[in-house]
Design an enzyme around this catalytic site. Structure first.
Site: not given
Ligand code: MN9
Length: 293
Positions: A136, A164
């Site tokens: 991650y 990820k």
């Molecule tokens: O899981 C998410 N990452 C975080 C992935 O929350 C840090 C993304 O979906 C973000 O929330 C999204 C907004 O920047 O891309």
């Protein structure tokens, strides 16, 4: 090695009125997303407020998801990252017994460990958990930046099956996809999903899929049919919503959006505070204008 394709919501953790993890609400949310043709779920990540939950709550939330996906094709990936390796291994052991398809982990954080320690951590996880592991990479939150050379060293371990990539570095993403066609590189920023799929990504994990999975599943279909311009229209709509989420706070914004859609998942746990009335109104209007309600 399994190849993951499609949309994987990084599920929120629904709470009830008293702030307890709510398994029924979790199952409703999972079922709604399954109806929208998601490929699986990412459980216990940042969006799940995992670092505001106890170990038992993390396990309980995962069990609720496993129950809801029973009998479906959906793959579940569980983030087991925490501070100490032993605690991560305990979560990994639970996740394996619960029947997940792979585990994932943020690098142990707060203390600034050195790269040798991170690499040792992931190799230990891959060996001892007896499960495929997905790195991650989320420098903005974990404070750890994996350079290409670091990822290359980790990818030598064949139990580490992918990453990820929650970073805006599309150059690194494309290079990894090119060099490691057998690994699974998930794009973790929903706002650049179309860009990532244009350079070869095939799977995405994201928080906004909790309430916009249908839009993104449609976007992928259009891209597969070569209809790039139409796909871009959907990404534009989604990005107007994501812009507001970034302003009001992504996780609480995602929960507010779900509530507007009739899937009340409670509030984010404090120290997160609820959205103000003004923020709620702005989010509601943006969702309405962009075909999300
Ligand atoms: O899981 C998410 N990452 C975080 C992935 O929350 C840090 C993304 O979906 C973000 O929330 C999204 C907004 O920047 O891309």
């Amino acid at each position: 090695m399994k190849k993951y394709r499609g949309i994987f919501p990084a599920l929120v953790t629904p709470f009830d009125e008293k702030g307890r993890v709510d398994a029924d609400r979790m199952q409703r949310l999972v079922e709604k997303n399954l109806r929208q043709d998601v490929a699986g779920f990412y459980v216990g990540g940042s969006t799940a407020e995992s670092y505001l939950l106890s170990m038992d709550e993390r396990k309980y939330a995962l069990e609720a998801v496993m129950e809801a996906v029973q009998g479906t094709e959906a793959s579940v990936i569980a983030n087991v990252g925490v501070f100490a390796t032993e605690h991560g291994l305990a979560l990994a052991d639970h996740a394996r017994r619960a029947g997940v398809s792979a585990i994932s982990s943020v690098p142990p954080f707060y203390f600034p460990f050195c790269m040798e320690e991170y690499i040792h951590y992931y190799n230990t996880l891959a060996e001892r958990a007896q499960m495929p592991v997905i790195l991650y990479n989320i420098p903005a939150m974990s404070g750890v930046t994996f350079k290409k050379e670091d990822i290359q060293r980790l990818f030598e371990n064949e139990n580490i099956i992918g990453m990820k990539h929650t970073s805006y570095d599309l150059f690194q993403l494309q290079q990894l996809i090119q060099e490691y066609p057998e690994k699974n590189i998930f794009i973790g920023h929903d706002e650049i999903l179309l860009c990532a799929f244009s350079v070869g990504a095939e799977a995405a994990i994201g928080s906004t899929f909790n309430f916009m999975a249908e839009k993104f599943v449609r976007l992928l279909k259009l891209m597969n049919e070569g209809k790039q311009r139409e796909a871009l229209k959907l990404q534009d709509q989604a990005n107007r919503v994501i812009q507001v989420l970034c302003e009001v706070g992504v996780f609480k914004g995602v929960k507010a959006a779900l509530k507007f859609q009739g899937y009340d998942c409670g509030l984010c746990r404090e120290p997160f505070l609820p959205l103000s009335k003004r923020e709620e109104r702005r989010l509601y209007e943006t969702l309405l204008e962009n075909d999300c309600l």
